[in-house]
Design a protein around this motif. Structure first.
Motif, PDB file in Angstrom:
ATOM      1  N   ASN A  11       0.836  -1.195   0.000  1.00 46.89           N
ATOM      2  CA  ASN A  11       0.000   0.000   0.000  1.00 46.89           C
ATOM      3  C   ASN A  11       0.878   1.254   0.000  1.00 46.89           C
ATOM      4  OD1 ASN A  11      -2.648  -1.232   0.170  1.00 46.89           O
ATOM      5  ND2 ASN A  11      -2.093  -1.846   2.236  1.00 46.89           N
ATOM      6  N   LEU A  12       1.273   1.703  -1.182  1.00 47.91           N
ATOM      7  CA  LEU A  12       2.040   2.940  -1.336  1.00 47.91           C
ATOM      8  C   LEU A  12       1.410   3.747  -2.464  1.00 47.91           C
ATOM      9  CD1 LEU A  12       5.726   1.584  -1.204  1.00 47.91           C
ATOM     10  CD2 LEU A  12       4.379   2.492   0.691  1.00 47.91           C
ATOM     11  N   ASP A  13       1.257   5.059  -2.261  1.00 53.18           N
ATOM     12  CA  ASP A  13       0.714   5.872  -3.343  1.00 53.18           C
ATOM     13  C   ASP A  13       1.673   6.978  -3.803  1.00 53.18           C
ATOM     14  OD1 ASP A  13       0.370   7.796  -1.290  1.00 53.18           O
ATOM     15  OD2 ASP A  13      -1.712   7.209  -0.981  1.00 53.18           O
ATOM     16  N   TYR A  14       2.862   7.067  -3.166  1.00 59.00           N
ATOM     17  CA  TYR A  14       3.869   8.047  -3.598  1.00 59.00           C
ATOM     18  C   TYR A  14       5.201   7.638  -2.984  1.00 59.00           C
ATOM     19  CZ  TYR A  14       6.290  12.551  -4.201  1.00 59.00           C
ATOM     20  OH  TYR A  14       7.183  13.539  -4.539  1.00 59.00           O
ATOM     21  N   SER A  15       6.236   7.564  -3.809  1.00 56.33           N
ATOM     22  CA  SER A  15       7.566   7.180  -3.333  1.00 56.33           C
ATOM     23  C   SER A  15       8.606   8.129  -3.920  1.00 56.33           C
ATOM     24  CB  SER A  15       7.916   5.749  -3.753  1.00 56.33           C
ATOM     25  OG  SER A  15       7.016   4.817  -3.179  1.00 56.33           O
ATOM     26  N   VAL A  16       9.652   8.407  -3.126  1.00 52.33           N
ATOM     27  CA  VAL A  16      10.754   9.247  -3.606  1.00 52.33           C
ATOM     28  C   VAL A  16      12.083   8.605  -3.232  1.00 52.33           C
ATOM     29  CG1 VAL A  16       9.470  11.412  -3.453  1.00 52.33           C
ATOM     30  CG2 VAL A  16      10.807  10.635  -1.482  1.00 52.33           C
ATOM     31  N   GLY A  17      13.142   9.082  -3.893  1.00 47.10           N
ATOM     32  CA  GLY A  17      14.481   8.619  -3.559  1.00 47.10           C
ATOM     33  C   GLY A  17      15.477   9.749  -3.679  1.00 47.10           C
ATOM     34  N   ASP A  73      25.818   2.810   3.440  1.00 46.72           N
ATOM     35  CA  ASP A  73      26.977   3.551   2.929  1.00 46.72           C
ATOM     36  C   ASP A  73      26.821   5.059   3.108  1.00 46.72           C
ATOM     37  OD1 ASP A  73      28.080   1.151   2.085  1.00 46.72           O
ATOM     38  OD2 ASP A  73      27.173   1.288   0.089  1.00 46.72           O
ATOM     39  N   HIS A  74      25.614   5.493   3.487  1.00 47.21           N
ATOM     40  CA  HIS A  74      25.354   6.942   3.568  1.00 47.21           C
ATOM     41  C   HIS A  74      24.763   7.344   4.913  1.00 47.21           C
ATOM     42  CE1 HIS A  74      26.122   7.506  -0.760  1.00 47.21           C
ATOM     43  NE2 HIS A  74      25.529   6.338  -0.918  1.00 47.21           N
ATOM     44  N   GLN A  75      24.998   6.527   5.937  1.00 45.20           N
ATOM     45  CA  GLN A  75      24.505   6.866   7.272  1.00 45.20           C
ATOM     46  C   GLN A  75      25.217   8.122   7.772  1.00 45.20           C
ATOM     47  OE1 GLN A  75      22.066   5.217   8.845  1.00 45.20           O
ATOM     48  NE2 GLN A  75      21.863   3.481   7.469  1.00 45.20           N
ATOM     49  N   GLY A  76      24.503   8.917   8.553  1.00 42.64           N
ATOM     50  CA  GLY A  76      25.109  10.088   9.172  1.00 42.64           C
ATOM     51  C   GLY A  76      25.194  11.312   8.295  1.00 42.64           C
ATOM     52  N   GLU A  77      24.596  11.272   7.118  1.00 44.68           N
ATOM     53  CA  GLU A  77      24.624  12.419   6.215  1.00 44.68           C
ATOM     54  C   GLU A  77      23.332  13.233   6.248  1.00 44.68           C
ATOM     55  OE1 GLU A  77      25.961  11.510   2.245  1.00 44.68           O
ATOM     56  OE2 GLU A  77      27.216   9.857   2.949  1.00 44.68           O
ATOM     57  N   GLY A  78      22.405  12.845   7.109  1.00 44.87           N
ATOM     58  CA  GLY A  78      21.141  13.581   7.221  1.00 44.87           C
ATOM     59  C   GLY A  78      20.198  13.342   6.062  1.00 44.87           C
ATOM     60  N   LEU A  79      20.364  12.238   5.341  1.00 42.50           N
ATOM     61  CA  LEU A  79      19.546  11.997   4.159  1.00 42.50           C
ATOM     62  C   LEU A  79      18.094  11.673   4.509  1.00 42.50           C
ATOM     63  CD1 LEU A  79      21.933   9.985   1.793  1.00 42.50           C
ATOM     64  CD2 LEU A  79      21.750  12.445   2.196  1.00 42.50           C
ATOM     65  N   LEU A  80      17.893  10.927   5.606  1.00 40.50           N
ATOM     66  CA  LEU A  80      16.524  10.577   5.973  1.00 40.50           C
ATOM     67  C   LEU A  80      15.731  11.824   6.370  1.00 40.50           C
ATOM     68  CD1 LEU A  80      14.712   8.143   6.044  1.00 40.50           C
ATOM     69  CD2 LEU A  80      15.311   7.795   8.441  1.00 40.50           C
ATOM     70  N   ASN A  81      16.427  12.791   6.979  1.00 44.25           N
ATOM     71  CA  ASN A  81      15.763  14.063   7.303  1.00 44.25           C
ATOM     72  C   ASN A  81      15.253  14.723   6.032  1.00 44.25           C
ATOM     73  OD1 ASN A  81      17.647  13.279   9.338  1.00 44.25           O
ATOM     74  ND2 ASN A  81      17.418  15.266  10.302  1.00 44.25           N
ATOM     75  N   GLN A  82      16.062  14.701   4.967  1.00 40.86           N
ATOM     76  CA  GLN A  82      15.659  15.322   3.708  1.00 40.86           C
ATOM     77  C   GLN A  82      14.458  14.608   3.101  1.00 40.86           C
ATOM     78  OE1 GLN A  82      18.846  16.272   0.855  1.00 40.86           O
ATOM     79  NE2 GLN A  82      20.345  15.864   2.483  1.00 40.86           N
ATOM     80  N   VAL A  83      14.511  13.277   3.120  1.00 38.49           N
ATOM     81  CA  VAL A  83      13.393  12.506   2.574  1.00 38.49           C
ATOM     82  C   VAL A  83      12.122  12.778   3.368  1.00 38.49           C
ATOM     83  CG1 VAL A  83      12.491  10.171   2.246  1.00 38.49           C
ATOM     84  CG2 VAL A  83      14.848  10.688   1.593  1.00 38.49           C
ATOM     85  N   LEU A  84      12.244  12.749   4.702  1.00 39.38           N
ATOM     86  CA  LEU A  84      11.085  12.953   5.561  1.00 39.38           C
ATOM     87  C   LEU A  84      10.504  14.353   5.372  1.00 39.38           C
ATOM     88  CD1 LEU A  84       9.548  11.331   7.734  1.00 39.38           C
ATOM     89  CD2 LEU A  84      10.912  12.495   9.454  1.00 39.38           C
ATOM     90  N   SER A  85      11.364  15.357   5.284  1.00 34.36           N
ATOM     91  CA  SER A  85      10.892  16.735   5.080  1.00 34.36           C
ATOM     92  C   SER A  85      10.123  16.865   3.772  1.00 34.36           C
ATOM     93  CB  SER A  85      12.077  17.703   5.083  1.00 34.36           C
ATOM     94  OG  SER A  85      12.696  17.739   6.341  1.00 34.36           O
ATOM     95  N   HIS A  86      10.653  16.235   2.720  1.00 33.96           N
ATOM     96  CA  HIS A  86       9.966  16.289   1.430  1.00 33.96           C
ATOM     97  C   HIS A  86       8.607  15.598   1.509  1.00 33.96           C
ATOM     98  CE1 HIS A  86       9.161  16.088  -2.865  1.00 33.96           C
ATOM     99  NE2 HIS A  86       8.877  14.809  -2.680  1.00 33.96           N
ATOM    100  N   LEU A  87       8.563  14.418   2.126  1.00 26.66           N
ATOM    101  CA  LEU A  87       7.298  13.679   2.216  1.00 26.66           C
ATOM    102  C   LEU A  87       6.266  14.457   3.019  1.00 26.66           C
ATOM    103  CD1 LEU A  87       8.561  10.017   2.811  1.00 26.66           C
ATOM    104  CD2 LEU A  87       7.645  10.985   0.696  1.00 26.66           C
ATOM    105  N   MET A  88       6.698  15.123   4.082  1.00 29.75           N
ATOM    106  CA  MET A  88       5.771  15.908   4.883  1.00 29.75           C
ATOM    107  C   MET A  88       5.242  17.100   4.082  1.00 29.75           C
ATOM    108  SD  MET A  88       7.659  15.673   8.612  1.00 29.75           S
ATOM    109  CE  MET A  88       6.379  16.581   9.499  1.00 29.75           C
ATOM    110  N   GLU A  89       6.107  17.763   3.329  1.00 26.59           N
ATOM    111  CA  GLU A  89       5.659  18.867   2.478  1.00 26.59           C
ATOM    112  C   GLU A  89       4.670  18.365   1.427  1.00 26.59           C
ATOM    113  OE1 GLU A  89       8.967  20.885   0.748  1.00 26.59           O
ATOM    114  OE2 GLU A  89       9.844  21.446   2.688  1.00 26.59           O
TER     115      GLU A  89
END
Length: 359
Positions: free
Chosen positions: A34-40, A67-83
């Motif tokens: 059950n997904l209606d929008y995905s980003v990467g 390989d990309h832990q600690g770069e704040g990437l999940l924050n960026q993804v989460l911020s975009h999804l919330m917007e």
């Protein structure tokens, strides 16, 4: 630090979808159905570094490559999804996460509603969201004529039923009537998630009309806090049995808080002879509720000459236009609605459905 490109992952983009599946699997997650929008977030070579998705008003399948832990990437993804959610009118957001990552989401402004230790945490982005829902339930109760009628009793017996009623059948009527006969006040919760073939507005109308002669009922919508099997996130739990039991335990954690707010001491559940999933769910529910001091009664299904009456069987009759048999399995008010012109869009949806036995 590398530069990343944020891009929507569409089902038609096979390369990106394959990378998404691989990244989720690397983090011990399966892609939710059950997904209606995905980003990467992709690096300069278009390799996927982080991903996240939405379904309705929930955030799902959030993962970052090791390989990309600690770069704040999940924050960026989460911020975009919330917007993105805000842009489509969803301001109350929910997510499910592993217990070990709940603090991370707490630091990003999400608040815990309930948890199953070692399995799953249910969170929302509003600090007082669940508390406000409990107050709403209390207000609906205090304003109801049914509650006012029992308010003079010293220790009124208060019960609850939760139903999808997709649509309301004589089986549902039997459950409500039986439960109402065992308590002074019965709270009837109608599942709010609009993932059913019969929409919420119609389901609630049919429940109210089909039980209008019972004088000790208070009606509520479940809101986003009681979740169905159709939308419970199973993507980070290892096996089907764990999913069912975790869903039940999480649901009961939420229900216990509702029961505390409304002084509910009994819950009534319809027996499920057709679904192993619901059978296990009911078993866990009974164990968990009774351990918490709330009685749980599983009531045998109402039967007719064809066997137990089920909503899925009624949907099949509606799909096939079998009005004679339909009339034997639903209250007069349900039959009247589906015989009216108002029901045309709902009937069309049922007839076009690939599978009417789903939610």
């Amino acid at each position: 630090m590398s530069e990343y490109i944020l891009s929507q992952i569409r089902p038609s983009d096979r390369r990106a979808s394959k990378q998404m599946d691989a990244l989720l699997q690397q983090e011990g997650i399966e892609r939710d159905k059950n997904l209606d929008y995905s980003v990467g977030l992709f690096d300069e070579d278009y390799n996927l570094a982080a991903t996240g998705s939405c379904f309705s008003n929930t955030l799902r399948c959030l993962a970052v490559s090791s390989d990309h832990q600690g770069e704040g990437l999940l924050n960026q993804v989460l911020s975009h999804l919330m917007e993105y959610q805000y842009s489509r009118g969803n301001t109350s957001l929910f997510l499910y996460t592993k217990c070990g990552t709940a603090k991370f989401f707490g630091d990003l402004g999400f608040y815990e509603i309930a948890r199953v230790e070692g399995k799953v945490v249910f969170m929302e982005n509003r600090r007082t969201g669940f508390a406000d829902y409990l107050k709403k339930l209390q207000t609906e109760t205090s304003q109801s004529s049914a509650a006012k009628a029992v308010s003079l009793l010293a220790n009124p017996r208060t019960g609850a039923v939760v139903m999808n009623a997709n649509p309301f059948t004589l089986g549902h009527r039997w459950l409500v009537e039986y439960a109402a006969s065992k308590v002074d006040l019965l709270h009837v919760f109608i599942v709010s998630e609009d993932v059913s073939l019969v929409p919420l507005s119609v389901r609630e109308q049919l429940v109210r009309e089909g039980t209008a002669d019972l004088g000790n009922l208070v009606y509520h919508q479940t809101g986003p806090y009681m979740i169905s099997n159709a939308t419970f996130p199973s993507y980070f739990l290892k096996d089907k049995d764990t999913v069912i039991r975790s869903h039940a335990r999480l649901d009961i954690q939420v229900f216990q808080k509702i029961a505390g707010a409304l002084n509910i001491s009994q819950r009534f559940v319809g027996e499920e002879p057709f679904s192993q999933v619901t059978g296990i769910y009911n078993q866990v529910m009974k164990e968990e509720l009774e351990a918490a001091g709330i009685s749980c009664t599983i009531i045998p299904r109402r039967e007719d000459a064809d066997g137990p009456i089920s909503a899925s069987g009624v949907r099949e009759l509606l799909r096939d236009g079998n009005w004679d048999d339909l009339q034997k399995k639903v209250p007069e008010s349900t039959f009247r609605y589906f015989s009216s012109e108002k029901a045309a869009p709902v009937l069309q949806k049922i007839r076009e459905a690939n599978e009417v036995r789903h939610y």
